[in-house]
Write an enzyme that holds these catalytic residues in place. Sequence first.
Site, PDB file in Angstrom:
ATOM      1  CE1 TYR A  15      -4.313  -1.319   0.029  1.00  0.00           C
ATOM      2  CE2 TYR A  15      -3.490  -3.111   1.014  1.00  0.00           C
ATOM      3  CZ  TYR A  15      -4.341  -2.596   0.251  1.00  0.00           C
ATOM      4  OH  TYR A  15      -5.398  -3.406   0.257  1.00  0.00           O
ATOM      5  CE1 TYR A 142      -8.719  -4.851   1.654  1.00  0.00           C
ATOM      6  CE2 TYR A 142      -8.757  -5.882   3.812  1.00  0.00           C
ATOM      7  CZ  TYR A 142      -7.963  -5.512   2.447  1.00  0.00           C
ATOM      8  OH  TYR A 142      -6.778  -6.048   2.168  1.00  0.00           O
ATOM      9  CG  ASP A 234     -13.940 -11.272   6.884  1.00  0.00           C
ATOM     10  OD1 ASP A 234     -13.143 -11.440   7.928  1.00  0.00           O
ATOM     11  OD2 ASP A 234     -13.558 -10.495   5.935  1.00  0.00           O
ATOM     12  CE  LYS A 263      -6.147  -7.233   9.685  1.00  0.00           C
ATOM     13  NZ  LYS A 263      -7.327  -7.118   8.705  1.00  0.00           N
TER      14      LYS A 263
HETATM   15  C1  LIG Z   1      -7.366  -7.520   7.042  1.00  0.00           C
HETATM   16  C2  LIG Z   1      -8.713  -7.995   6.635  1.00  0.00           C
HETATM   17  C3  LIG Z   1      -8.746  -9.125   5.846  1.00  0.00           C
HETATM   18  C4  LIG Z   1      -7.485  -9.528   5.155  1.00  0.00           C
HETATM   19  O1  LIG Z   1      -6.641 -10.162   5.852  1.00  0.00           O
HETATM   20  P1  LIG Z   1      -5.056 -10.392   5.304  1.00  0.00           P
HETATM   21  O2  LIG Z   1      -4.499 -11.222   6.506  1.00  0.00           O
HETATM   22  O3  LIG Z   1      -4.504  -8.834   5.233  1.00  0.00           O
HETATM   23  O4  LIG Z   1      -5.072 -11.076   4.080  1.00  0.00           O
HETATM   24  C5  LIG Z   1      -9.649  -9.672   5.550  1.00  0.00           C
HETATM   25  N1  LIG Z   1     -11.000  -9.232   5.967  1.00  0.00           N
HETATM   26  C6  LIG Z   1     -11.098  -8.409   6.998  1.00  0.00           C
HETATM   27  C7  LIG Z   1     -12.368  -7.857   7.618  1.00  0.00           C
HETATM   28  C8  LIG Z   1      -9.998  -7.657   7.434  1.00  0.00           C
HETATM   29  O5  LIG Z   1      -9.897  -6.753   8.164  1.00  0.00           O
END
Ligand SMILES: *Cc1c(COP(=O)(O)O)cnc(C)c1O
Length: 423
Positions: A15, A142, A234, A263
């Site tokens: 980025y 996202y 997600d 994460k």
């Molecule tokens: C960061 C994020 C992703 C992607 O995760 P990466 O480990 O960066 O590939 C997917 N969904 C959400 C909600 C996120 O915040």
Amino acid sequence: MNLAMRDKAVNWHPYTQMKTAEDVIPIVKGKGAYLFDEDGKKYIDAVSSWWVTLHGHSNPYIAQKVFDQLNILEQVIFAGFTHEPAIKLSENLLRLLPKNQEKVFYSDNGSTAVEVALKMCIQYAYNQGKEKTKILAFKNAYHGDTFGAMSVSGRSVWTKPFGEMLFEVVFIDTPNAENIERLKNEIKSCKDEIACFIYEPLVQGAAGMLMHQPEHLSELMKFCKMQNILLVQDEVFTGFGRTGNLFAADYLLEKPDIMCFSKGLTGGTMPMGITTCSQDIFNAFLSEDQYKTLFHGHSFTANPLACTAALASMELLLKEETLENINLISNKHLKFSKILQQHPKVENVRHIGTILAWDYKTGEGTSYFNDIRKKLYQEFLSRGILIRPLGNVMYLVPPYCITSQELDFIYRNILSVMDQLKA
Ligand SMILES: *Cc1c(COP(=O)(O)O)cnc(C)c1O
């Protein structure tokens, strides 16, 4: 040559427009909420290093566990083999999730956790002889940067060069009291083609910490279930305490079919992704027919070191003192949000759990590229605070080990920076 110059010669950063980017800051050490650069300057990590660090940097408990595991078994192929860290992690995680989550599929990061979820949903229909290839998602969503994850994310400057190659997605607004009936009608009109609904529950992180209410999301989930649309929740960002509860799921009345995690999963120490699913999804792949297999896997699937880190992180997360500190952060954020609201340069203050966000009034719209972003970022860095605005959206997502004094230091500086930039 110093580290920044050596970096410039060889590294391409995420980025980052490499032509105009400021020099990167070489970090030589992390401890608790702090990062230390090569000159010994320290920065409070107010964004948990892209929202991953839960228990502080270089956490000694996680480090010891990973070190021990490294000397026992560092990696083994996960097709045809298994190991205790993966079994234990699955057992412990499923215990904390909605009761209908019964199987765990491992991958490497948030994007791959989403890819796996999407493939599960599309093949779930395929295995039953149905063709459902469209996905339902929120505008501004996202879900990651790989092609599938990018496809179900909102169209933006980030996805523009790939526009024609992304697959077909029906985008709807996030729900509120006024629009919920309209959203239901939009879903109803295309329900037979929709394989699944994927959503960031309660907080759309990368879009700028946009928030919606649990009761409205619950209602939407319930409606999708009635239309036989699978629910993919997600929780890559919201999982593991971020929203004040262990999972955003704990605020919701309906259970998703599939959940995605990454994460905070390993406390921010190692890359790993997890996709969990219901027994019903899993059963749809059981067959004598090899074509009904989920043909997906990564070299490092269920890496024992990452599983061990996740187990240690979850142990720390469930400790009384951690849960108390998550509460403390949440309460302090709430108090500070009232003060922020009064500031003439601030609007749309929003808060849930350890997440606090607000818009900096620019008078020039909300472009991701506006100059104010760079100015704010640099000003906070010079004051020893890592805050990385998304366009003109400023937010705090601190690690759970942060102290009351450290939060006060951040709050004080925020007010002072906002005053200073008022002119
Ligand atoms: C960061 C994020 C992703 C992607 O995760 P990466 O480990 O960066 O590939 C997917 N969904 C959400 C909600 C996120 O915040």
